[in-house]
Design a protein around this motif. Structure first.
Motif, PDB file in Angstrom:
ATOM      1  N   ASN A   1      70.899 102.442 -53.308  1.00 37.42           N
ATOM      2  CA  ASN A   1      71.215 101.212 -52.582  1.00 37.42           C
ATOM      3  C   ASN A   1      70.812  99.966 -53.350  1.00 37.42           C
ATOM      4  O   ASN A   1      71.516  98.951 -53.319  1.00 37.42           O
ATOM      5  N   MET A   2      69.667 100.018 -54.042  1.00 34.61           N
ATOM      6  CA  MET A   2      69.092  98.803 -54.614  1.00 34.61           C
ATOM      7  C   MET A   2      69.092  98.760 -56.135  1.00 34.61           C
ATOM      8  O   MET A   2      68.665  97.765 -56.711  1.00 34.61           O
ATOM      9  N   VAL A   3      69.587  99.800 -56.800  1.00 33.56           N
ATOM     10  CA  VAL A   3      69.498  99.825 -58.268  1.00 33.56           C
ATOM     11  C   VAL A   3      70.283  98.688 -58.911  1.00 33.56           C
ATOM     12  O   VAL A   3      69.940  98.214 -59.999  1.00 33.56           O
TER      13      VAL A   3
ATOM     14  N   LEU B   1      59.005 102.379 -56.107  1.00 35.46           N
ATOM     15  CA  LEU B   1      59.138 103.265 -57.266  1.00 35.46           C
ATOM     16  C   LEU B   1      60.266 102.798 -58.181  1.00 35.46           C
ATOM     17  O   LEU B   1      60.152 102.849 -59.411  1.00 35.46           O
ATOM     18  N   LEU B   2      61.348 102.325 -57.586  1.00 33.64           N
ATOM     19  CA  LEU B   2      62.472 101.836 -58.386  1.00 33.64           C
ATOM     20  C   LEU B   2      62.047 100.655 -59.256  1.00 33.64           C
ATOM     21  O   LEU B   2      62.423 100.577 -60.436  1.00 33.64           O
ATOM     22  N   ALA B   3      61.255  99.729 -58.690  1.00 37.06           N
ATOM     23  CA  ALA B   3      60.768  98.593 -59.475  1.00 37.06           C
ATOM     24  C   ALA B   3      59.907  99.073 -60.644  1.00 37.06           C
ATOM     25  O   ALA B   3      60.008  98.543 -61.761  1.00 37.06           O
ATOM     26  N   LEU B   4      59.065 100.073 -60.397  1.00 35.67           N
ATOM     27  CA  LEU B   4      58.226 100.618 -61.461  1.00 35.67           C
ATOM     28  C   LEU B   4      59.078 101.254 -62.562  1.00 35.67           C
ATOM     29  O   LEU B   4      58.865 101.009 -63.753  1.00 35.67           O
ATOM     30  N   PHE B   5      60.065 102.065 -62.154  1.00 36.57           N
ATOM     31  CA  PHE B   5      60.926 102.722 -63.143  1.00 36.57           C
ATOM     32  C   PHE B   5      61.735 101.699 -63.934  1.00 36.57           C
ATOM     33  O   PHE B   5      61.944 101.858 -65.141  1.00 36.57           O
ATOM     34  N   ALA B   6      62.215 100.651 -63.252  1.00 38.88           N
ATOM     35  CA  ALA B   6      63.003  99.621 -63.937  1.00 38.88           C
ATOM     36  C   ALA B   6      62.153  98.879 -64.971  1.00 38.88           C
ATOM     37  O   ALA B   6      62.657  98.481 -66.026  1.00 38.88           O
ATOM     38  N   TRP B   7      60.881  98.712 -64.678  1.00 41.70           N
ATOM     39  CA  TRP B   7      59.970  98.052 -65.625  1.00 41.70           C
ATOM     40  C   TRP B   7      59.680  98.961 -66.815  1.00 41.70           C
ATOM     41  O   TRP B   7      59.647  98.519 -67.963  1.00 41.70           O
ATOM     42  N   LEU B   8      59.528 100.263 -66.534  1.00 40.69           N
ATOM     43  CA  LEU B   8      59.232 101.216 -67.605  1.00 40.69           C
ATOM     44  C   LEU B   8      60.463 101.554 -68.440  1.00 40.69           C
ATOM     45  O   LEU B   8      60.345 101.870 -69.631  1.00 40.69           O
ATOM     46  N   VAL B   9      61.640 101.509 -67.823  1.00 39.47           N
ATOM     47  CA  VAL B   9      62.885 101.888 -68.503  1.00 39.47           C
ATOM     48  C   VAL B   9      63.829 100.682 -68.459  1.00 39.47           C
ATOM     49  O   VAL B   9      64.654 100.561 -67.552  1.00 39.47           O
ATOM     50  N   PRO B  10      63.745  99.767 -69.420  1.00 38.75           N
ATOM     51  CA  PRO B  10      64.528  98.526 -69.361  1.00 38.75           C
ATOM     52  C   PRO B  10      65.997  98.670 -69.737  1.00 38.75           C
ATOM     53  O   PRO B  10      66.764  97.732 -69.546  1.00 38.75           O
TER      54      PRO B  10
END
Length: 586
Positions: free
Chosen positions: A53-55, A268-277
């Motif tokens: 939904n938010m990616v 979790l999505l925010a964390l993954f987006a920060w780790l995987v740009p």
């Protein structure tokens, strides 16, 4: 028919006891180890839903950009902008570099040579005078951290195409969600929750994984529409499976605890987006793991309440016995389920037998009234929720921190919803939170508040908090109001109207992009919310009530509800159904 009415058990010739599904469920455990296992398994469903939904917030983000000038490509970014990019004034009166225009009458080859030779240590008047400006003819330069990318920067979805990355990108995803609510809602009620869930896992995993390899933007959007459609069936079938197989007194806490995972997934999505740009890597990472959910084929049986409503009493009994064993309970012997025929079949006036469908939620007077009001509730709550999210103030310069904080705010909303639904019921909670959200939005339009931006932001934030509570309530409310034979179709049709609201929300929010109209979207969101708050009082209370099973039950359910009856009626034994009279002809 004789075979259908034959008692399941006749030990020693004793007459079997008649027991309803809820009676048997209370014996084998209506909130026990089996329900906890289902809750934990489906928590991954909510997290996966929040991811998809938010990616687009991260993969479609538009980074700072300016027109590319090939002759200046070797120079530092700040020098490139100083030599080629004009200034413009934002709506807030702030001076900033233009993102979509470049000076067109400068000799950039000579300028680059002068800079390389150190000849630009002092300003040259001919380089800094205003000149003709043109749109970006050579693409754009994006100011991103090393290695980072979004599809907006990869496919140049910026400037006159920026609407493709934001409003339209999310709206088309919600259009897919709308389609999925209709299609998979029908499939779930006809073929079962488990089959629908597994089917949507395959479609969802394939579509969202493939989107990580999309070579062009149009194909990516088509895959996003398919993803949205499959997410609808994926989430709704799992939600109905959980809610319809717990005791009536536990549906509130299970629904709210289940919804809390949405906020966890967003964080979790925010964390993954920060780790995987890199957007393709992020899209692939949050998608490929969903194929492990196919393992639920071996962990789940079909929903026993759906089997009960379908008249499949032998299969229902087998599943209930498994639940009893898993919960370390004994299955009541010498019983016969109160189930004499296939409950989902409907005999028409001409004697034909047909399957129920979504139109049965509108066919009789009381069902029609409840359905239309609930459809409007979903339309408004979705429009206001997504609209206020898009129109709210940025919580910080760091998008990952801001998104995390915005997601974190949702958790207390679920806790408040859990308490208010238990204390005041579904009906009053829906009405009060809708009114609170609508009034707080409307107050922002008062003339004397203009200039107090912090107060407007506070009122809008409170409006979002209130409507977040409503969003939590209406999911459970819909699942309780509709009878089992059309429950998924009913929730799905409501969710269709929610997607219509979500599709409109980005465009309404765009009306507030100018400083002079910043409160206009809030007014547009506020008026329908106030109306929804009043209409909610015409719905029946469902707290601690036995779920209706058939269309007859659904038509009779709530007929005795009065508008001014604020608090839920006390039910001495919530496991005992009230007698159902014969409804109007179907």
């Amino acid at each position: 028919m004789a075979e259908v009415n034959k008692p399941l058990y006749e030990p020693n010739g004793a007459a079997p006891r008649l027991m309803s599904f809820d009676d048997i469920l209370s014996h084998v455990g209506d909130l026990n180890r089996w329900q906890l296992m289902i809750f934990l398994l489906f928590s991954l469903v909510v997290i996966a839903t929040s991811f998809q939904n938010m990616v687009i917030v991260f993969v479609g983000a538009i980074p700072e950009h300016w027109c590319a000038v090939p002759e200046l490509a070797a120079l530092p970014y700040d020098v490139q902008k100083n030599l080629s990019i004009p200034y413009e004034i934002s709506d807030e009166g702030v001076l900033k570099w233009s993102a979509c225009e470049v000076y067109s009458e400068r000799n950039y080859t000579e300028t680059a040579l002068l800079y390389a030779s150190g000849g630009l240590d002092s300003p040259l008047p001919f380089l800094f005078t205003d000149g003709n400006q043109t749109s970006c003819e050579n693409g754009w330069v994006y100011d991103q951290r090393e290695g980072a990318s979004t599809f907006a920067s990869e496919w140049d979805v910026v400037c006159d195409k920026s609407w493709l990355a934001s409003a339209t990108g999310q709206s088309l995803y919600m259009l897919g969600f709308l389609i999925g609510c209709i299609v998979f809602g029908e499939i779930s009620d006809r073929k079962g929750r488990k089959k629908t869930f597994l089917l949507t896992v395959v479609i969802l995993g394939t579509a969202c994984t493939a989107s990580a390899f999309a070579p062009v933007y149009p194909l990516y959007i088509v895959l996003r529409v398919i993803t949205g459609a499959s997410v609808a069936g994926f989430y709704n079938s799992a939600y109905c499976y959980l809610i319809e197989n717990v005791g009536s007194t536990y549906r509130n806490r299970c629904s709210n605890a289940y919804s809390m995972y949405y906020g966890v997934g967003c964080m979790l999505l925010a964390l993954f987006a920060w780790l995987v740009p890199v957007w393709r890597h992020l899209q692939f990472g949050i998608s490929i793991w969903m194929f492990i959910l196919l393992g639920y084929y071996f962990l789940l049986d079909e929903s026993p309440r759906w089997l009960y409503a379908e008249g499949k009493h032998k299969e229902c009994e087998m599943v209930l016995r498994k639940i009893a064993a898993f919960n370390r309970k004994s299955y009541p012997e010498n019983v016969q389920m109160i189930l004499d025929e296939k409950k989902h079949q409907i005999v028409t006036d001409d004697g034909k037998v047909r399957e129920p469908n979504v139109m049965d939620t509108l066919r009789t007077p009381n069902m029609r009234k409840k359905s239309l009001i609930m459809m409007y509730q979903w339309f408004v709550v979705s429009m206001v929720y997504y609209g206020l999210s898009l129109n709210s103030v940025n919580l910080g310069s760091n998008p990952y921190v801001g998104f995390t904080l915005a997601s974190l705010v949702e958790i207390p909303a679920h806790l408040v919803a859990m308490y208010t639904m238990k204390r005041f019921g579904r009906r009053l909670t829906t009405s009060a939170t809708m009114l609170a959200s609508g009034i707080s939005c409307l107050v922002t339009a008062l003339p004397f508040l203009h200039g107090f931006s912090w107060l407007i932001v506070g009122l809008a934030t409170f409006g979002k908090f209130s409507v977040s509570i409503t969003f939590t309530v209406v999911y459970l409310y819909s699942a309780e109001i509709y009878p089992t034979v059309v429950r998924n179709a009913g929730v799905g049709s409501n969710s269709v109207f929610a997607r219509v609201g979500a599709i409109l929300a980005p465009y309404i929010s765009m009306l507030g992009t100018h400083y002079s109209t910043v409160t206009l979207p809030l007014v547009i969101f506020g008026l329908p919310a106030v109306i929804a708050g009043v209409l909610a009082m015409f719905l029946p209370e469902t707290k601690d009530r036995v779920l209706p099973e058939t269309l007859n039950n659904g038509e009779q359910f709530g007929r005795d509800q009065r508008f001014w009856q604020f608090m839920p009626r006390k039910v001495v034994d919530p496991t005992i159904s009230e007698p159902m009279a014969t409804p109007d002809p179907v």
